[in-house]
Design an enzyme around this catalytic site. Structure first.
Site, PDB file in Angstrom:
ATOM      1  N   ASP A 144      13.798 -41.384  -1.718  1.00  0.00           N
ATOM      2  CA  ASP A 144      14.618 -41.282  -2.707  1.00  0.00           C
ATOM      3  C   ASP A 144      14.093 -42.246  -4.043  1.00  0.00           C
ATOM      4  O   ASP A 144      13.787 -42.799  -4.268  1.00  0.00           O
ATOM      5  CB  ASP A 144      15.828 -42.006  -1.970  1.00  0.00           C
ATOM      6  CG  ASP A 144      16.695 -41.778  -0.741  1.00  0.00           C
ATOM      7  OD1 ASP A 144      15.944 -40.921  -0.359  1.00  0.00           O
ATOM      8  OD2 ASP A 144      18.272 -41.901  -0.821  1.00  0.00           O
ATOM      9  N   LYS A 207      21.370 -36.204  -4.697  1.00  0.00           N
ATOM     10  CA  LYS A 207      22.343 -37.665  -4.487  1.00  0.00           C
ATOM     11  C   LYS A 207      22.908 -37.795  -5.773  1.00  0.00           C
ATOM     12  O   LYS A 207      22.148 -37.377  -6.830  1.00  0.00           O
ATOM     13  CB  LYS A 207      21.176 -38.199  -3.508  1.00  0.00           C
ATOM     14  CG  LYS A 207      21.653 -39.715  -3.469  1.00  0.00           C
ATOM     15  CD  LYS A 207      19.920 -40.974  -3.415  1.00  0.00           C
ATOM     16  CE  LYS A 207      21.171 -42.125  -2.916  1.00  0.00           C
ATOM     17  NZ  LYS A 207      20.485 -43.048  -2.590  1.00  0.00           N
ATOM     18  N   LYS A 243      23.881 -35.466  -0.700  1.00  0.00           N
ATOM     19  CA  LYS A 243      23.803 -37.262  -0.199  1.00  0.00           C
ATOM     20  C   LYS A 243      25.015 -38.017  -1.315  1.00  0.00           C
ATOM     21  O   LYS A 243      24.779 -37.896  -2.413  1.00  0.00           O
ATOM     22  CB  LYS A 243      22.832 -37.999  -0.125  1.00  0.00           C
ATOM     23  CG  LYS A 243      22.906 -39.304   0.306  1.00  0.00           C
ATOM     24  CD  LYS A 243      21.685 -40.184   0.766  1.00  0.00           C
ATOM     25  CE  LYS A 243      21.737 -41.518   0.544  1.00  0.00           C
ATOM     26  NZ  LYS A 243      20.161 -42.972   0.979  1.00  0.00           N
TER      27      LYS A 243
END
Length: 298
Positions: A144, A207, A243
């Site tokens: 990430d 995300k 996400k």
């Protein structure tokens, strides 16, 4: 920065037909939730949502021992709740990838590491590359990273895209999640532009947030990102995940995001391969609502 490259990125953003009107996005989200939230607010959906969690510890006090204890709870979950699917992943700082890999016994739970100068993305590109490579070497399945907000607000879209592409090359077949930090981007127009740049630079997931320093996830931001993912899939045939993270703690919150994904992207995205929730407190709240009693397992 050449005009050719600048035009290429600006043109890609301009070609997107996703709405960048804040009011239109808010109206669309309100309509979806008013029409579909209740049909999804049930224990079967709660069970599904538990299996989408990236169970997260990103504290300054994290240590090898505390992370080991954290992972042991995930191991124990399979034994204590065999009727439920475990979380999707454990998310930690990159220096703990080896610790998680050594302790984790559940094969279906992935290891996710934040990287690239998390949470601000303010460090040398060489450091971001090295940190990402070390995390993968240590056992990370997923990475990430944080979208480079400074370069974005300077309109240096080439630098933004090149950095994501370079880190995706380092990741190879490991999933790269790009954290847009929607609380800093703020507007639908900025969230749309950041989504387009990330998608066309090789992101495997978009995300919402780091959960550090800015407002976390909102359903409006998730809606814009989902629309961009849908458009990208229609144009390329490539499915990219979504996400949500940053302040998602209640069961109702999780159901709202589930509803947005279901209505915008459809049932093909309703698996933890393409839908994740980054959280820590959410796990116990979902368990409590699934089992009908207060649970403090994690």
């Amino acid at each position: 920065m050449s005009e050719i490259h600048t035009d290429k990125y600006t043109e890609a953003i301009a070609k997107s037909k996703v709405s960048d009107s804040d009011s239109a996005v808010a109206d669309a989200v309100k309509k979806i939730l008013s029409e579909h939230f209740e049909e999804n607010n049930n224990p079967e959906v709660y069970k599904f949502l538990f299996n989408t969690i990236d169970l997260t510890t990103l504290n300054g006090t994290d240590s090898n021992q505390s992370v080991s204890n954290f992972v042991e709870r995930v191991n124990a979950f399979d034994e204590e709740y065999p009727m439920l699917n475990n979380v999707a992943a454990i998310c930690v700082y990159p220096n703990f990838a080896q610790t998680v890999r050594a302790v984790l016994e559940v094969s279906k739970v992935n290891i996710a590491c934040v990287s690239g100068g998390f949470p601000a993305s303010q460090t040398f590109s060489e450091v971001k590359v090295a940190e990402t490579a070390l995390a993968i070497e240590g056992g990370a399945d997923e990475i990430d990273i944080v979208f480079n907000l400074g370069n974005y607000f300077d309109h240096d879209y080439e630098a933004v895209a090149d950095e994501i592409s370079e880190l995706k090359e380092v990741c190879r077949d490991h999933h790269l999640k790009v954290i847009l930090e929607t609380g800093a981007l703020r507007t639908a127009a900025n969230i749309k532009a950041a989504s387009v740049l990330s998608l066309y630079s090789g992101a495997d997931f978009l995300k919402t947030s780091t959960g550090k320093g800015y407002e976390g996830a909102t359903v409006e931001a998730a809606y814009v990102m989902a629309q961009c993912i849908k458009e990208y899939y229609e144009n390329t045939g490539v499915k990219v995940g979504l996400k949500v993270s940053g302040g998602v703690s209640t069961t109702a919150d999780a159901v709202r995001y589930y509803t947005i994904v279901k209505e915008v992207l459809g049932p093909e995205w309703l698996s933890n391969q393409f839908f994740r929730i980054g959280a820590s407190r959410l796990a116990n709240n979902l368990l409590s609502d699934i089992l009908g009693q207060e649970i403090k397992f994690f």
